[in-house]
Design a protein around this motif. Structure first.
Motif, PDB file in Angstrom:
ATOM      1  N   ALA A 140       6.391   5.329 -18.185  1.00  0.00           N
ATOM      2  CA  ALA A 140       5.675   4.174 -19.055  1.00  0.00           C
ATOM      3  C   ALA A 140       5.946   2.737 -18.297  1.00  0.00           C
ATOM      4  N   ALA A 141       7.248   2.618 -17.653  1.00  0.00           N
ATOM      5  CA  ALA A 141       7.930   1.384 -17.181  1.00  0.00           C
ATOM      6  C   ALA A 141       7.075   1.215 -15.687  1.00  0.00           C
ATOM      7  N   ALA A 142       7.008   2.325 -15.009  1.00  0.00           N
ATOM      8  CA  ALA A 142       6.351   2.302 -13.803  1.00  0.00           C
ATOM      9  C   ALA A 142       4.955   1.976 -13.735  1.00  0.00           C
ATOM     10  N   ARG A 143       4.297   2.475 -14.581  1.00  0.00           N
ATOM     11  CA  ARG A 143       2.778   2.075 -14.766  1.00  0.00           C
ATOM     12  C   ARG A 143       2.547   0.843 -15.141  1.00  0.00           C
ATOM     13  N   SER A 144       3.288   0.088 -16.023  1.00  0.00           N
ATOM     14  CA  SER A 144       3.330  -1.213 -16.374  1.00  0.00           C
ATOM     15  C   SER A 144       3.695  -2.220 -15.269  1.00  0.00           C
ATOM     16  N   SER A 145       4.495  -1.509 -14.338  1.00  0.00           N
ATOM     17  CA  SER A 145       5.022  -2.496 -13.353  1.00  0.00           C
ATOM     18  C   SER A 145       4.144  -2.549 -11.931  1.00  0.00           C
ATOM     19  N   GLY A 146       3.014  -1.966 -11.800  1.00  0.00           N
ATOM     20  CA  GLY A 146       2.306  -1.684 -10.678  1.00  0.00           C
ATOM     21  C   GLY A 146       2.353  -0.274  -9.897  1.00  0.00           C
ATOM     22  N   LEU A 147       2.644   0.887 -10.519  1.00  0.00           N
ATOM     23  CA  LEU A 147       2.690   2.002 -10.025  1.00  0.00           C
ATOM     24  C   LEU A 147       1.244   2.370  -9.291  1.00  0.00           C
ATOM     25  N   ARG A 148       0.270   2.184 -10.092  1.00  0.00           N
ATOM     26  CA  ARG A 148      -1.029   2.387  -9.471  1.00  0.00           C
ATOM     27  C   ARG A 148      -1.419   1.650  -8.364  1.00  0.00           C
ATOM     28  N   ASP A 149      -1.017   0.487  -8.289  1.00  0.00           N
ATOM     29  CA  ASP A 149      -1.412  -0.493  -7.223  1.00  0.00           C
ATOM     30  C   ASP A 149      -0.587   0.030  -5.826  1.00  0.00           C
ATOM     31  N   ALA A 150       0.641   0.257  -6.188  1.00  0.00           N
ATOM     32  CA  ALA A 150       1.625   0.742  -5.158  1.00  0.00           C
ATOM     33  C   ALA A 150       0.943   2.136  -4.450  1.00  0.00           C
ATOM     34  N   LEU A 151       0.622   3.009  -5.363  1.00  0.00           N
ATOM     35  CA  LEU A 151       0.078   4.296  -4.923  1.00  0.00           C
ATOM     36  C   LEU A 151      -1.169   4.045  -4.253  1.00  0.00           C
ATOM     37  N   LEU A 152      -2.143   3.183  -4.398  1.00  0.00           N
ATOM     38  CA  LEU A 152      -3.287   2.924  -3.895  1.00  0.00           C
ATOM     39  C   LEU A 152      -3.209   1.914  -2.559  1.00  0.00           C
ATOM     40  N   THR A 153      -1.974   1.806  -2.044  1.00  0.00           N
ATOM     41  CA  THR A 153      -1.894   0.752  -0.703  1.00  0.00           C
ATOM     42  C   THR A 153      -2.469   1.623   0.336  1.00  0.00           C
ATOM     43  N   THR A 154      -3.161   1.145   1.076  1.00  0.00           N
ATOM     44  CA  THR A 154      -4.213   1.993   1.945  1.00  0.00           C
ATOM     45  C   THR A 154      -3.156   2.466   3.223  1.00  0.00           C
ATOM     46  N   LYS A 155      -2.259   1.653   3.854  1.00  0.00           N
ATOM     47  CA  LYS A 155      -1.213   2.002   4.980  1.00  0.00           C
ATOM     48  C   LYS A 155      -0.174   2.771   4.568  1.00  0.00           C
ATOM     49  N   LYS A 156       0.245   3.842   5.200  1.00  0.00           N
ATOM     50  CA  LYS A 156       1.308   4.868   4.970  1.00  0.00           C
ATOM     51  C   LYS A 156       2.329   3.853   4.674  1.00  0.00           C
ATOM     52  N   LYS A 157       3.194   3.225   5.621  1.00  0.00           N
ATOM     53  CA  LYS A 157       4.121   2.445   5.834  1.00  0.00           C
ATOM     54  C   LYS A 157       4.141   1.434   4.788  1.00  0.00           C
ATOM     55  N   GLU A 158       2.977   0.970   4.541  1.00  0.00           N
ATOM     56  CA  GLU A 158       3.251  -0.211   3.295  1.00  0.00           C
ATOM     57  C   GLU A 158       3.543   0.376   2.152  1.00  0.00           C
ATOM     58  N   ARG A 159       2.337   1.378   1.817  1.00  0.00           N
ATOM     59  CA  ARG A 159       2.486   2.391   0.509  1.00  0.00           C
ATOM     60  C   ARG A 159       3.976   2.728   0.182  1.00  0.00           C
ATOM     61  N   SER A 160       4.553   3.325   1.335  1.00  0.00           N
ATOM     62  CA  SER A 160       6.156   3.771   1.233  1.00  0.00           C
ATOM     63  C   SER A 160       6.979   2.547   0.722  1.00  0.00           C
ATOM     64  N   ALA A 161       6.915   1.477   1.578  1.00  0.00           N
ATOM     65  CA  ALA A 161       7.686   0.436   1.281  1.00  0.00           C
ATOM     66  C   ALA A 161       7.381  -0.277  -0.337  1.00  0.00           C
ATOM     67  N   ASN A 162       5.977  -0.184  -0.717  1.00  0.00           N
ATOM     68  CA  ASN A 162       5.892  -0.667  -2.002  1.00  0.00           C
ATOM     69  C   ASN A 162       6.376   0.168  -3.006  1.00  0.00           C
ATOM     70  N   LEU A 163       6.247   1.538  -2.913  1.00  0.00           N
ATOM     71  CA  LEU A 163       6.841   2.365  -3.699  1.00  0.00           C
ATOM     72  C   LEU A 163       8.538   2.537  -3.843  1.00  0.00           C
ATOM     73  N   LYS A 164       9.032   2.091  -2.764  1.00  0.00           N
ATOM     74  CA  LYS A 164      10.538   2.073  -2.694  1.00  0.00           C
ATOM     75  C   LYS A 164      10.726   0.891  -3.518  1.00  0.00           C
ATOM     76  N   ALA A 165      10.353  -0.139  -3.120  1.00  0.00           N
ATOM     77  CA  ALA A 165      10.496  -1.484  -3.727  1.00  0.00           C
ATOM     78  C   ALA A 165      10.493  -1.218  -5.325  1.00  0.00           C
ATOM     79  N   LEU A 166       9.424  -0.562  -5.754  1.00  0.00           N
ATOM     80  CA  LEU A 166       8.935  -0.540  -7.027  1.00  0.00           C
ATOM     81  C   LEU A 166      10.233   0.250  -7.865  1.00  0.00           C
ATOM     82  N   ARG A 167      10.513   1.524  -7.100  1.00  0.00           N
ATOM     83  CA  ARG A 167      11.766   2.257  -7.663  1.00  0.00           C
ATOM     84  C   ARG A 167      12.861   1.559  -7.734  1.00  0.00           C
ATOM     85  N   ASP A 168      13.150   0.916  -6.802  1.00  0.00           N
ATOM     86  CA  ASP A 168      14.519   0.241  -6.630  1.00  0.00           C
ATOM     87  C   ASP A 168      14.498  -0.821  -7.885  1.00  0.00           C
TER      88      ASP A 168
END
Length: 721
Positions: A247-275
């Protein structure tokens, strides 16, 4: 009686599995026999749990040369590192058994398959998985089998179960299938451009035929199986953490992080959200003391990420890079990328990029094979290299990994089906796939890059081939098949299904399923979607290079092939190899076959033609009626010996030199004189009689040697006065 044997029929031959006789100290041990091929298979696990966070399973496939009555060809005359076929055999077993270990199982486990007898007709690679299944099933190791594995060929329009080597050589299909009682788990195939329906039919045939083996192993387990040891499970905090974290991840932008086109940017966005989410769960001052909880939160976030990605695919047909399920990533291609290579191409699909290089060589460049098969060399080589920079990582570099060998073999099988025969194109061919970027499906990109490099080199392929990796997300009755999967979709999805082929059909495929199994209907749908994707990729390739180049690259060597009388091979070699060394000194390599085929290999076309002319001269056969401008090389009382061409002399008898009586040969001819002569007879020993063409009809012809008394060179005809 020592040991107990269990038997069943498989493909019209008896399969026997014996246990309790050999290697009795190991947890699970069986000896499997099929024809005169025998394997000893053992399974052992450590009692203590490994600290690793993954399953520490190793499968070894050991070939022993004594199995075929050979002494190893290595310098030390003992077996060394596993060969390519042994590594591929180990991978078949690994891919079959690995998914069936319990979740959370972390005990170091080793399965060793040793080929102790090989009849070179019943191949051991598909018997190893059966032995591993039996050994694990009767051992104390927790495992969810049994499984079985079979090979299917198609000969004369009929499916053949576990074809012999001879049958496999005539088969249009080489399909290996592994499965459980209810599901197919693994498929691997090479084919001579066959239809999708033929493949599905073969898989269904294989799964039905393996049921007897599964029943046999179930009987073994019921009679002799040991009690499985308990897995030391640690408290799993993630189930309680997942709902809140999701619930917290979805409200904090998980969808946008997952739908990042570039692999490295996506990984960085997901890691930042997780942290950020972890930091919100743990007060800043407690971070150092909350190592276990942080690890649990990271695991929980991984599950949340997987759930959301799968939801997006199933409910919205939306993938991480913004594509729908049937779209292939953007493709760009370049050929003639390397100035000195015989053929080269760059194939880029999304963030996966492979540099393909084709090199042409002589028979001396073939790969010598020293394993348990009947093959002694290989004239087509394909090497797949996967350096750490291709995924933006730093790792230790050493020899080729098992993964590289497996991926390279799949690409090799895909391309081999469209290569010309060696008689049509007498080159040893090497293709190298250098993976420069990897975000899913690099082996399929290697098929495309390798095909383009071969066409760039001028290799006359029967048809271009391409490859595409298919994925699957399935939840209950709802599923979505994915074309051209990303690395993330491979990791979080339920299937990795690689399909290669031309516009006419399939040449290779590999399928690994992570769920209980898929229905034939889903398999047919996946193959049809793969066919559409493959045709799209072939179309993009054709826009750049539609067919093999008409001429070899300027840097490519030339091969000239001629045929000589096999009895004259010795003349080309010369005493102690003197003649062939002189020929090769002209700038060429020469190979000779027992049937008289001579291949001249040179980077210089003029040198190749010069060597060809010399060899044709050395091996030329004189024919009655031919005329030559010859040179006198020796005189005798009865005539003169005339050199006609290199290595061939004829004799002009004294009676055939002039209309007038000749008392001494030297009155008419001397060594070094040139004159025109004609062949009038060649005896069964190759001795040649000559005349002077201008004197034919003016002087009496000499009788053939076989009609002369004694058949010698001496004597004179009666005087004509």
């Amino acid at each position: 009686m020592i040991g107990k044997t269990f038997t069943t029929m498989l493909g019209g031959r008896e399969l026997s599995i014996e246990t309790g006789k050999l290697a009795k100290l190991v947890s699970g041990s069986v000896t499997l026999r099929y024809g005169d091929t025998m394997l000893l298979v053992t399974a052992q696990a450590r009692e203590e749990k490994s600290p690793l966070d993954f399953l520490p399973l190793t499968v070894e496939f050991e070939e022993r040369h004594y199995a075929v009555g050979k002494i190893p060809g290595s310098f030390h005359r003992r077996e060394g590192r596993p060969g390519e076929k042994a590594i591929l055999g180990a991978r078949i077993t690994d891919r079959q058994i690995r998914p069936l270990f319990p979740k959370g199982y972390r005990h170091e486990t080793q399965v060793i398959i040793t080929v102790i007898s090989a009849d070179q007709q019943n191949l051991p690679d598909v018997l190893g998985p059966i032995g591993a299944s039996a050994a694990l099933s009767i051992s104390d190791i927790p495992w969810g089998g049994p499984t079985a594995c079979v090979r299917v060929g198609q000969v004369d329009g009929q499916y053949v179960l576990n074809p012999t080597t001879e049958q496999l050589n005539r088969s249009v299909l080489d399909l290996v299938v592994a499965g459980t009682r209810d599901a197919v788990m693994m498929v691997e195939a090479g084919a001579q451009t066959v239809s999708e329906e033929l493949i599905v039919g073969a898989i269904e045939f294989a799964h039905a035929e393996m049921q007897g083996v599964i029943s046999l192993i179930e009987t073994m387990r019921a009679e002799l199986g040991q009690e499985k040891f308990n897995i030391l499970a640690e408290g799993d905090l993630t189930p309680d953490l997942v709902p809140e974290l999701a619930a917290a991840a979805r409200s904090s932008g998980l969808r946008d992080a997952l739908l990042t086109t570039k692999k490295k940017e996506r990984s960085a966005n997901l890691k930042a959200l997780r942290d950020r989410l972890i930091a919100a769960q743990i007060p800043e001052g407690e971070m150092d003391a909350a190592e276990a909880r942080i690890a649990a939160l990271k695991t929980a976030f991984g599950k949340v990420e997987k759930q959301e990605l799968r939801r997006l695919i199933l409910e919205e047909d939306m993938r991480a890079d913004g594509r729908n399920s049937k779209t292939v990533r953007p493709i760009w291609i370049e050929t003639r990328s390397l100035p000195r290579a015989h053929g080269s191409a760059i194939f880029t699909r999304g963030e996966t990029q492979v540099l393909g290089i084709a090199t042409l060589g002589t028979e001396r460049d073939n790969l010598l094979v020293d394993d348990l098969t009947l093959d002694d060399n290989d004239k087509f080589l394909l090497h797949y290299n996967f350096p750490p920079y291709s995924t933006g990582e730093v790792k230790r570099m050493g020899g080729q990994s098992r993964r590289e060998i497996g991926h390279g073999n799949l690409a090799k099988r895909a391309i081999r089906a469209v290569l010309p025969t060696f008689e049509e194109f007498p080159y040893v061919i090497r293709v190298v796939g250098e993976v420069l970027e990897s975000n899913g499906s690099s082996s399929m990109a290697t098929v495309c890059a390798g095909t383009l490099a071969l066409m760039d080199a001028g290799v006359p392929l029967k048809a271009p081939v391409a490859g595409v990796a298919m994925g699957l997300v399935i939840e209950g009755d709802k599923y979505r098949i994915l074309t051209d999967i990303l690395g993330l979709e491979d990791a979080l999805g339920d299937m990795d299904f690689k399909v290669c082929g031309s516009e006419h059909g399939i040449t290779a495929l590999q399928m690994d399923i992570k769920v209980g199994g898929i229905t034939p209907a889903i398999m047919r749908e996946a193959l049809e979607q793969a066919r559409v994707g493959r045709l799209h990729i072939l179309g993009k390739m054709a826009e750049v290079l539609a067919a093999p180049r008409a001429e070899l690259a300027p840097t490519a060597p030339r091969i000239v092939t001629i045929k000589i009388n096999p009895e004259l091979i010795g003349k080309v070699i010369g005493p102690g190899g003197k003649q062939i060394r002189e020929l090769e000194a002209l700038g060429a390599q020469i190979t000779l076959e027992e049937d008289g085929t001579v291949r001249i290999f040179s980077a210089d076309g003029a040198a190749a033609e010069a060597v060809k002319a010399r060899i044709e001269g050395l091996t030329r056969t004189a024919k009655i009626g031919e005329e030559f401008e010859g040179t006198v090389v020796k005189t005798a009382a009865f005539g003169a010996f005339i050199n006609l061409f290199p290595g061939q002399d004829g004799m002009l008898h004294i009676s055939q030199m002039s209309e007038e009586r000749v008392n001494a040969v030297e009155d008419v001819l001397n060594v070094g004189d040139k004159l025109r002569v004609k062949i009038v007879n060649v005896d069964d020993r190759g001795k040649i009689d000559l005349v002077r063409p201008e004197l034919e009809g003016k002087i009496a012809p000499r009788a053939p040697r076989e009609a002369r008394p004694g058949g010698d060179r001496g004597g004179r005809p009666p005087r004509r006065d």
